[in-house]
Design an enzyme around this catalytic site. Structure first.
Site, PDB file in Angstrom:
ATOM      1  N   GLU A  85       5.490  -3.557   4.273  1.00 59.30           N
ATOM      2  CA  GLU A  85       5.315  -2.187   3.745  1.00 59.30           C
ATOM      3  C   GLU A  85       5.676  -1.175   4.821  1.00 59.30           C
ATOM      4  OE1 GLU A  85       1.727  -1.594   1.453  1.00 59.30           O
ATOM      5  OE2 GLU A  85       1.818   0.569   1.792  1.00 59.30           O
ATOM      6  N   LYS A 280      -7.734  -1.717  -0.058  1.00 63.72           N
ATOM      7  CA  LYS A 280      -6.362  -2.264   0.036  1.00 63.72           C
ATOM      8  C   LYS A 280      -5.669  -1.667   1.260  1.00 63.72           C
ATOM      9  CE  LYS A 280      -1.760  -2.445  -0.829  1.00 63.72           C
ATOM     10  NZ  LYS A 280      -0.710  -1.800  -0.048  1.00 63.72           N
ATOM     11  N   ASP A 296      -5.333 -17.331   8.318  1.00 69.69           N
ATOM     12  CA  ASP A 296      -5.193 -17.515   6.870  1.00 69.69           C
ATOM     13  C   ASP A 296      -5.597 -16.221   6.160  1.00 69.69           C
ATOM     14  OD1 ASP A 296      -5.603 -18.153   4.209  1.00 69.69           O
ATOM     15  OD2 ASP A 296      -6.559 -20.080   4.616  1.00 69.69           O
ATOM     16  N   HIS A 393       4.939   8.483   3.368  1.00 71.50           N
ATOM     17  CA  HIS A 393       5.439   7.264   2.730  1.00 71.50           C
ATOM     18  C   HIS A 393       6.928   7.358   2.456  1.00 71.50           C
ATOM     19  CE1 HIS A 393       2.236   4.467   0.861  1.00 71.50           C
ATOM     20  NE2 HIS A 393       1.933   4.784   2.092  1.00 71.50           N
TER      21      HIS A 393
HETATM   22  C1  MEV Z   1      -0.989   2.023   0.314  1.00 74.31           C
HETATM   23  O1  MEV Z   1      -0.485   0.773   0.679  1.00 74.31           O
HETATM   24  C2  MEV Z   1      -2.413   2.181   0.778  1.00 74.31           C
HETATM   25  C3  MEV Z   1      -3.121   3.480   0.344  1.00 74.31           C
HETATM   26  O2  MEV Z   1      -3.049   3.606  -1.070  1.00 74.31           O
HETATM   27  C4  MEV Z   1      -4.551   3.334   0.791  1.00 74.31           C
HETATM   28  C5  MEV Z   1      -5.467   4.442   0.286  1.00 74.31           C
HETATM   29  O3  MEV Z   1      -5.209   5.014  -0.772  1.00 74.31           O
HETATM   30  O4  MEV Z   1      -6.484   4.667   0.994  1.00 74.31           O
HETATM   31  C6  MEV Z   1      -2.457   4.661   0.942  1.00 74.31           C
END
Ligand code: MEV
Length: 441
Positions: A85, A280, A296, A393
């Protein structure tokens, strides 16, 4: 139409590839070329990778990046990260730099207990089972002595064996619930070997236990396996500073930023839809280091998300507060990691990553990984609560879009400059590239 095949694993690598490309690809030569493009030119390295798993046809690359300037308990680290990513390493580096100037990260390992269980069925008097368990317990230890000898000489081993009654959930169901200390090893093989021996001893000894009836002697072992839920293998990482020191720009004061940041964390604490995305983002940092150091990541993911739900509602792994003018942001997370065994001695890049981290112990690696997660979450929340996430991003994504359109190095240079002051989107990049190609501007 695809067809099934028997004896596939016995074919040579070349024959496996022939079968794959002939069966599934319209242009089998092109498919074969792609597969072979990713073979390592060093035959020994290729053979090593071939033998990691069954039926290897080629290698699947991920970039290995590094994020420098992580000050952890006063010591500087450059953290290796294997991830696809585009914004993750940049975000980690930015957060590291931000906290470098504000005292860095403070970490501590809270506990290191790992768990394994023998799941079994017993139909009879629970008091007799308890008596049997107490009687057989020393033999459970002595029968595993050859497995635990080395681990014990280093200070680890089996730390407790409990009998658990689970008959309220499933009729006849009990467990041997076992705690382990596996030191620098993740310990999966060690734990599973001990458990399988416990199961054998337990079942065999039951045959001759004179208080058991014939039916009670028939203990049925269902399975013996470690648990990836490790709520007592916990690490904590924290950053803190005076609220006014949080301010970086003229647009938002430290106080306003801290307030919004804490709000964002509070939302993730009570709202599962947000908590999953929040966590995430944390796992973006954690998985990348876990993967780079040969651990792992599926085990880590499973354990972490179970921990995030431990109070009955899925919730944030990080927490934040402002008290007496001080901003505090922290994570507490279960991480069963190893720095010996497994891939650590086998995979050249894992060895390299561990050397880059000064050959950490498992406890040190737990702290570094927790920091990577906290830093990643800080970077995400900082963007989300100020500029929004897309700005950063899409800047990072620009290179991916340019590569998709087959831009050459000169075009990439011109358009990277152009998009410093323009909003990146698929369309905008396509138009700018077309314009550049047709007019040279
Ligand atoms: C993207 O990989 C992760 C985010 O969505 C985490 C978040 O929203 O805190 C930017």
């Amino acid at each position: 139409m695809s067809k099934s095949i028997s004896g596939f694993s016995k074919l040579s690598k070349a024959k496996k590839i022939d079968w794959i490309v002939d069966t599934y690809f319209s242009n089998s030569e092109e498919a074969k070329t792609i597969i072979k493009q990713y073979w390592n030119t060093d035959e020994k390295i290729q053979q090593l990778h071939d033998e990691f798993i069954e039926n290897t046809i080629t290698n699947y690359y991920l970039p290995l990046g590094v994020a420098p300037n992580f000050l952890i308990n006063g010591k500087l680290h450059t953290i290796p990260m294997a991830i696809e990513e585009s914004s993750v390493v940049a975000a980690a580096s930015k957060a590291a730099k931000f906290w470098l100037d504000r005292g860095g990260f403070k970490t501590e390992v809270i506990s290191t207990t790992k768990i394994g269980q023998v799941h079994f069925m017993y139909r009879g008097d629970f008091n007799k089972l308890k008596t049997f368990f107490e009687q057989v317990k020393p033999k459970l230890f002595s029968d595993t002595a050859s497995i635990t000898k080395n681990m014990e000489s280093r200070g680890g081993g089996i730390t407790a064996i409990e009998l658990r009654d689970k008959t309220n959930d499933i009729s006849g169901y009990y467990q041997l619930h076992v705690s382990f200390e596996t030191l620098d090893a993740m310990g999966a093989n060690f734990i599973n070997s001990c458990l399988e021996q416990f199961a054998k001893t337990f079942k065999n000894e039951a045959q001759t236990f004179n208080l058991f009836s014939e039916e009670e002697k028939q203990i049925e072992i269902v399975m013996s396996i470690l648990s990836n839920y490790v709520p007592d293998c916990l690490v904590r990482a924290e950053v803190s500073c005076n609220v006014e020191d949080l301010s970086e720009s003229q647009t938002i004061s430290g106080e306003a930023f801290a307030h919004k940041f804490v709000q964002a964390v509070n939302i993730a604490e009570i709202e599962p839809y947000r908590a999953v995305t929040h966590n995430k983002g944390i796992m973006n940092g954690i998985d990348a280091v876990v993967l780079a150091t040969g651990n792992d990541f599926r085990a880590i993911e499973a354990g972490v998300h179970a921990y995030a739900s431990r109070k009955g509602r899925y919730s944030s792994l990080t927490h934040a507060s402002v008290e007496d003018g001080k901003f505090k942001f922290w994570i507490e997370i279960p991480l069963a990691l190893g720095t010996v065994g497994g891939l650590t001695k086998l995979h050249p890049l894992v060895k390299l990553a561990l050397e880059l981290l000064h050959h950490p112990s498992a406890k040190e690696l737990m702290q570094i990984v927790a920091v990577a997660g906290l830093a990643q979450n800080f970077a995400a929340l900082r963007s989300l609560t100020t500029t929004g996430i897309q700005q950063g991003h899409m800047k990072m994504h620009l290179m991916n879009i340019l590569n998709q359109f087959g831009a050459n190095d000169d075009e990439k240079q011109v358009l990277t400059e152009h998009f410093k002051s323009h909003t990146v989107s698929h369309n905008a990049v396509s138009e700018a590239l077309n314009k550049l190609r047709s007019t040279g501007a």
